[in-house]
Design a protein around this motif. Structure first.
Motif, PDB file in Angstrom:
ATOM      1  N   ASP A  45       0.831  -1.212   0.000  1.00  0.00           N
ATOM      2  CA  ASP A  45       0.000   0.000   0.000  1.00  0.00           C
ATOM      3  C   ASP A  45       0.862   1.257   0.000  1.00  0.00           C
ATOM      4  OD1 ASP A  45      -2.242  -1.608   0.052  1.00  0.00           O
ATOM      5  OD2 ASP A  45      -2.739  -1.227   2.158  1.00  0.00           O
ATOM      6  N   ILE A  46       1.918   1.237   0.779  1.00  0.00           N
ATOM      7  CA  ILE A  46       2.818   2.397   0.830  1.00  0.00           C
ATOM      8  C   ILE A  46       3.460   2.620  -0.542  1.00  0.00           C
ATOM      9  CG2 ILE A  46       5.009   3.241   1.771  1.00  0.00           C
ATOM     10  CD1 ILE A  46       4.142   1.992   4.471  1.00  0.00           C
ATOM     11  N   SER A  47       3.872   1.540  -1.191  1.00  0.00           N
ATOM     12  CA  SER A  47       4.460   1.658  -2.530  1.00  0.00           C
ATOM     13  C   SER A  47       3.455   2.235  -3.517  1.00  0.00           C
ATOM     14  CB  SER A  47       4.935   0.294  -3.026  1.00  0.00           C
ATOM     15  OG  SER A  47       6.026  -0.148  -2.268  1.00  0.00           O
ATOM     16  N   GLU A  48       2.223   1.766  -3.426  1.00  0.00           N
ATOM     17  CA  GLU A  48       1.182   2.284  -4.328  1.00  0.00           C
ATOM     18  C   GLU A  48       0.937   3.767  -4.082  1.00  0.00           C
ATOM     19  OE1 GLU A  48      -3.526   1.671  -5.510  1.00  0.00           O
ATOM     20  OE2 GLU A  48      -2.546   0.157  -4.260  1.00  0.00           O
ATOM     21  N   ILE A  49       0.886   4.166  -2.826  1.00  0.00           N
ATOM     22  CA  ILE A  49       0.675   5.585  -2.504  1.00  0.00           C
ATOM     23  C   ILE A  49       1.843   6.414  -3.018  1.00  0.00           C
ATOM     24  CG2 ILE A  49       0.563   7.248  -0.606  1.00  0.00           C
ATOM     25  CD1 ILE A  49      -1.081   5.118   0.943  1.00  0.00           C
ATOM     26  N   ARG A  50       3.051   5.946  -2.825  1.00  0.00           N
ATOM     27  CA  ARG A  50       4.232   6.677  -3.320  1.00  0.00           C
ATOM     28  C   ARG A  50       4.201   6.823  -4.833  1.00  0.00           C
ATOM     29  NH1 ARG A  50       8.610   3.757   0.519  1.00  0.00           N
ATOM     30  NH2 ARG A  50       8.385   5.153   2.294  1.00  0.00           N
TER      31      ARG A  50
END
Length: 161
Positions: A45-50
């Motif tokens: 999720d963090i990668s997607e947000i970034r």
């Protein structure tokens, strides 16, 4: 314990404590695996947000003449990012709760193992050992950790009532 002709020895009560310790350790391992899976989801999720933030921050084409105007796509992106952030925060809270629960299971598992060793070394007889196990389970709220089985504390409470 002597009720209806059943007597528990110190060795049997120590084995009971050892079994409880192993059950709790197993549950802790399961919680650890669940937490690891959740942490992997959080990382994704963090990668997607970034990635979304990076593509969003690039902004309009540098060769464009007219100033950018907000459109519904940008608004939708912001709404989706907010939803992702909210979901991420929820998952992080769940992961933290699982970590705390896992630590509690590990602590009680260790305490049961210590009690088993202590009973083996110092309990005079089955009655004394039973009293110590029941007191231990009461002091540690042990029934809250075992969904699928009764503790000795619960069994003794039922037989007294």
């Amino acid at each position: 314990m002597s009720k209806d002709g059943v007597t528990l020895s110190v060795a049997e009560l120590a084995e009971y404590c050892g079994t409880q310790a192993r059950l709790l350790a197993g549950r802790s391992e399961t919680l650890g695996a669940e937490t690891d899976e959740l942490l992997d989801e959080i990382d994704a999720d963090i990668s997607e947000i970034r990635d979304r933030l990076a593509s969003h921050s690039k902004g309009p084409d540098a060769g464009a003449v007219a100033p950018p105007t907000p459109n519904s796509t940008e608004s939708d992106d912001i709404t989706e990012l907010d939803a992702l952030e909210t979901d991420l925060e929820r998952k992080q809270a769940v992961a933290e709760a699982k970590r705390k629960r896992m630590a509690a299971f590990q602590e009680l598992s260790g305490a049961y193992a210590e009690l088993a060793a202590d009973l083996t070394e110092s309990a005079e007889d089955g009655q004394e050992a039973l009293r110590r196990v029941v007191q231990f389970e009461q002091d540690h709220d042990a029934p809250a950790y075992f969904d699928d089985q009764q503790t000795l504390l619960e069994i003794v409470a039922e037989s007294d009532g």
